[in-house]
Design a protein around this motif. Sequence first.
Motif, short mmCIF file in Angstrom:
data_model
loop_
_atom_site.label_atom_id
_atom_site.label_comp_id
_atom_site.label_asym_id
_atom_site.label_seq_id
_atom_site.Cartn_x
_atom_site.Cartn_y
_atom_site.Cartn_z
N VAL A 110 0.84 -1.20 0.00
CA VAL A 110 0.00 0.00 0.00
C VAL A 110 0.88 1.26 0.00
O VAL A 110 1.18 1.81 1.06
N PRO A 111 1.31 1.72 -1.17
CA PRO A 111 2.09 2.96 -1.24
C PRO A 111 1.20 4.20 -1.41
O PRO A 111 0.04 4.09 -1.83
N ILE A 112 1.77 5.34 -1.09
CA ILE A 112 1.16 6.64 -1.41
C ILE A 112 1.74 7.10 -2.74
O ILE A 112 2.95 7.00 -2.96
N PHE A 113 0.89 7.60 -3.64
CA PHE A 113 1.40 8.20 -4.88
C PHE A 113 0.99 9.67 -4.89
O PHE A 113 -0.19 10.00 -4.99
N ALA A 114 1.99 10.54 -4.75
CA ALA A 114 1.75 11.98 -4.66
C ALA A 114 2.71 12.70 -5.61
O ALA A 114 3.79 13.14 -5.21
N PRO A 115 2.34 12.83 -6.88
CA PRO A 115 3.26 13.38 -7.88
C PRO A 115 3.68 14.83 -7.65
O PRO A 115 4.65 15.29 -8.25
N VAL A 116 2.96 15.56 -6.78
CA VAL A 116 3.33 16.96 -6.52
C VAL A 116 4.35 17.07 -5.38
O VAL A 116 5.02 18.08 -5.23
N TRP A 117 4.52 16.02 -4.61
CA TRP A 117 5.42 16.05 -3.46
C TRP A 117 6.86 15.77 -3.90
O TRP A 117 7.43 14.72 -3.60
N LYS A 118 7.47 16.68 -4.57
CA LYS A 118 8.76 16.46 -5.24
C LYS A 118 9.87 16.00 -4.30
O LYS A 118 10.66 15.13 -4.64
N ASN A 119 9.98 16.58 -3.13
CA ASN A 119 11.12 16.30 -2.25
C ASN A 119 10.76 15.41 -1.06
O ASN A 119 11.45 15.44 -0.03
N HIS A 120 9.70 14.63 -1.21
CA HIS A 120 9.26 13.82 -0.08
C HIS A 120 9.15 12.34 -0.44
O HIS A 120 8.35 11.60 0.13
N SER A 121 9.97 11.91 -1.37
CA SER A 121 9.99 10.50 -1.77
C SER A 121 10.55 9.63 -0.65
O SER A 121 11.51 10.01 0.02
N ASN A 122 9.94 8.47 -0.47
CA ASN A 122 10.42 7.53 0.55
C ASN A 122 10.01 6.12 0.12
O ASN A 122 8.98 5.60 0.53
N ILE A 123 10.84 5.51 -0.70
CA ILE A 123 10.48 4.23 -1.33
C ILE A 123 10.67 3.06 -0.38
O ILE A 123 9.86 2.13 -0.34
N LYS A 124 11.73 3.07 0.41
CA LYS A 124 12.12 1.90 1.18
C LYS A 124 11.44 1.80 2.54
O LYS A 124 11.66 0.85 3.28
N SER A 125 10.62 2.76 2.87
CA SER A 125 9.93 2.75 4.16
C SER A 125 8.85 1.67 4.18
O SER A 125 8.40 1.18 3.14
N ASP A 126 8.42 1.28 5.38
CA ASP A 126 7.26 0.39 5.50
C ASP A 126 5.99 1.09 5.04
O ASP A 126 4.98 0.44 4.77
#
Length: 235
Positions: free
Chosen positions: A107-123
């Motif tokens: 269950v990921p969040i997809f927020a294309p406007v949040w440019k500097n808040h990527s966090n792929i490896k988190s739970d």
Amino acid sequence: MIVVRGGTGKPISSQRLAAYFEKHTDIEGYLYLGYPIIGAIDGGYQIDALLVSKQHGAVIFHLIEGAYDNKIQLEEIQDESYTKFESKLKLHKELTDKRKLAVELNVPIFAPVWKNHSNIKSDYPILVSDTDLENFLNAITWSNQRKYKKLVSVIQSITTIRRRNKRDYVKKPTSRGAKLKVLEDSIANLDRYQSTAVIETVEGVQRIRGLAGSGKRLSWLLKLLIYMQKIQIGK
């Protein structure tokens, strides 16, 4: 990849997500936009986007349109989506291994406007770009792919409507009963056009044509269920 567009109320992020999967024809499966869980314990629960893939299992996307807001309870949203969807799948013995769900579920969040808040490896992953999507999906592998057809059937919620009697008595794989069982398993899934007719929302009148026995009535009944569910969600 088959993209089925329903009503999400989040046009920008849903279009970005759809565009990504339409380009990646190597991914086998369905992307549902605006897919509701029918018959959740506490009523209808709207899912922004759902990927059902042979390679990646089930991926529930929560879409965010606006700018970054640290007040949004992301973990709570992701936990709720996971719990509700897992409980739906666990009702089907064929999708479990003893007490555990045999489906890869994320269950990921997809927020294309949040440019500097990527966090792929988190739970609790947050994806903001096509690169994030690609890296996230590449890290997911579903080892139990033989359950893919059953997963699709459960998601489309029609197996119990199509099949009148279980053929648990079938033992000989070359018998006529075994051949019928294989056929029934294959038609337990909506085809591309039925799936589109059920989930997609259109402006104005929608008409479904087909030969007798092609699933017109079933498609409309499922569409009516989804429509009534959305009314309940909106209350």
